[in-house]
Design a protein around this motif. Sequence first.
Motif, PDB file in Angstrom:
ATOM      1  N   ASP A  88      -2.415   4.923  -7.848  1.00  0.00           N
ATOM      2  CA  ASP A  88      -1.529   4.881  -8.942  1.00  0.00           C
ATOM      3  C   ASP A  88       0.178   5.244  -8.840  1.00  0.00           C
ATOM      4  O   ASP A  88       1.001   4.797  -9.644  1.00  0.00           O
ATOM      5  N   VAL A  89       0.556   5.873  -7.697  1.00  0.00           N
ATOM      6  CA  VAL A  89       1.792   6.292  -7.343  1.00  0.00           C
ATOM      7  C   VAL A  89       2.131   5.715  -5.920  1.00  0.00           C
ATOM      8  O   VAL A  89       3.374   6.100  -5.584  1.00  0.00           O
ATOM      9  N   SER A  90       1.385   5.007  -5.367  1.00  0.00           N
ATOM     10  CA  SER A  90       1.689   4.381  -4.094  1.00  0.00           C
ATOM     11  C   SER A  90       2.218   2.876  -3.946  1.00  0.00           C
ATOM     12  O   SER A  90       2.283   2.259  -5.128  1.00  0.00           O
ATOM     13  N   SER A  91       2.831   2.506  -3.211  1.00  0.00           N
ATOM     14  CA  SER A  91       3.410   1.121  -3.038  1.00  0.00           C
ATOM     15  C   SER A  91       2.143   0.210  -3.034  1.00  0.00           C
ATOM     16  O   SER A  91       1.173   0.614  -2.700  1.00  0.00           O
ATOM     17  N   PRO A  92       2.294  -1.082  -3.395  1.00  0.00           N
ATOM     18  CA  PRO A  92       1.253  -2.059  -3.423  1.00  0.00           C
ATOM     19  C   PRO A  92       0.746  -2.289  -1.866  1.00  0.00           C
ATOM     20  O   PRO A  92      -0.329  -2.555  -1.941  1.00  0.00           O
ATOM     21  N   GLU A  93       1.609  -2.150  -0.998  1.00  0.00           N
ATOM     22  CA  GLU A  93       1.063  -2.464   0.339  1.00  0.00           C
ATOM     23  C   GLU A  93       0.295  -1.450   0.844  1.00  0.00           C
ATOM     24  O   GLU A  93      -0.665  -1.780   1.513  1.00  0.00           O
ATOM     25  N   ILE A  94       0.846  -0.105   0.350  1.00  0.00           N
ATOM     26  CA  ILE A  94      -0.496   0.942   0.908  1.00  0.00           C
ATOM     27  C   ILE A  94      -1.745   0.741   0.192  1.00  0.00           C
ATOM     28  O   ILE A  94      -2.658   0.960   0.669  1.00  0.00           O
ATOM     29  N   ALA A  95      -1.602   0.456  -1.024  1.00  0.00           N
ATOM     30  CA  ALA A  95      -3.001   0.209  -1.821  1.00  0.00           C
ATOM     31  C   ALA A  95      -3.759  -0.756  -1.365  1.00  0.00           C
ATOM     32  O   ALA A  95      -4.884  -0.665  -1.220  1.00  0.00           O
ATOM     33  N   HIS A  96      -3.164  -1.912  -1.015  1.00  0.00           N
ATOM     34  CA  HIS A  96      -3.736  -2.925  -0.478  1.00  0.00           C
ATOM     35  C   HIS A  96      -4.483  -2.605   0.980  1.00  0.00           C
ATOM     36  O   HIS A  96      -5.492  -3.056   1.441  1.00  0.00           O
ATOM     37  N   ARG A  97      -3.703  -1.916   1.614  1.00  0.00           N
ATOM     38  CA  ARG A  97      -4.305  -1.431   3.039  1.00  0.00           C
ATOM     39  C   ARG A  97      -5.297  -0.662   2.804  1.00  0.00           C
ATOM     40  O   ARG A  97      -6.525  -0.401   3.672  1.00  0.00           O
ATOM     41  N   LEU A  98      -5.322   0.442   1.971  1.00  0.00           N
ATOM     42  CA  LEU A  98      -6.590   1.475   1.859  1.00  0.00           C
ATOM     43  C   LEU A  98      -7.609   0.628   1.503  1.00  0.00           C
ATOM     44  O   LEU A  98      -9.039   1.062   1.662  1.00  0.00           O
ATOM     45  N   ALA A  99      -7.522  -0.274   0.657  1.00  0.00           N
ATOM     46  CA  ALA A  99      -8.321  -1.179  -0.032  1.00  0.00           C
ATOM     47  C   ALA A  99      -9.307  -1.832   1.030  1.00  0.00           C
ATOM     48  O   ALA A  99     -10.643  -1.890   1.330  1.00  0.00           O
TER      49      ALA A  99
END
Length: 370
Positions: A88-99
């Motif tokens: 929710d408070v991360s960058s889109p790049e980090i969210a995609h990487r964790l996914a």
Amino acid sequence: MQIILPDLLCSWGYEGFLNPYYEDAKTESSTWIRPLVVRLFDERGQKAFAKDYTGLLASMMYAHHNKEFLRVACDMMNLFFVYDEYTDVSSPEIAHRLANIAVDAMRNPDGVSPFGEDLMGDMTKQFWRRAMTLLPPNGRNSESCVRHFIDYTEEYLNSVSREAWDRSSGGIHSISDYLAIRRATSGAGLMVGLLEFGLDLPEEVMKHKVIQELSTGAIDMYCLLNDMHSYASELSSGQANHNIITVVMHERNLSLQEAFSWLASYADGVVKRFKANMARVPSFSELEDHSLHGEGMLRDRIQRYIDGLGHAVRAEDDWAFETTRYHGQNGAQIKRTRVLTIRPQVKGNYAKQGWRVEAPERAMLLTVKN
């Protein structure tokens, strides 16, 4: 300002219960997830997590399951709750990487991740191995059950990544587009997917139009309930653009109270379709298999799945009033009076209900593993 909170489940029919193994399962799962919470959140965030939003929801949603199932449910909610809160408070790049990390861990629980070994991936593998123990040893449909859950997971995680991009753009979707996206971002598919475990339901059942419409109806009700209860807190934290209330106000040019009334009318249609579909469930007698004596007749197992959908939706509404996540200490009063106080956004407040997440770059520390 104050608005009247509609009762979206006034004709739903399912009652709420609490699993008797709640205390044991939530304690074990909270201890298990803590290393990841400590890694990602500061002291204030860790205290907020200790309020046990997830264990309570799992125990209300899967109230009629055994302790082993409930432990897996608590792990699932803990793991993806951490993921959701962090992204929710991360960058889109980090969210995609964790996914990518989480999905790969489920597809290859015994392999080496191409994204590098890390705590998120390791804990996802632990959760997934425990979930595998819920499958019946002689089940004929375990492979399809596993595939369904992984598909739900991939859809959810990728949609959360897209939601991060949406937040960065500040746009507001149309009602139809939003509802389609929300089915994925809510994570409700995970709740539905877990219901299949142990029931050994044939693919012909799960792909039948009526069963799929029942599943989608339950997911839709979960989303509508969650948006209704979370709107006030999301507005105060500046995250209300991804909420059906904001979307409806924007597209229909409605006032706040009118948007909540629109929500009640729309939900009533979803409830009526769900009930109509319950009456249309086929017998599936041609698929009856008497080999799984311990699991019961196929029709009974299908009914357990459908009842699971009904209890899960009821649990989301009951939980929202029981927990302090959305309504603070006023849940019981709001449930009784249906009067909800809406407060404006607090400038600079980007965290939800006490979660103060450290800088998004902290997620890169996930790659550190001895």
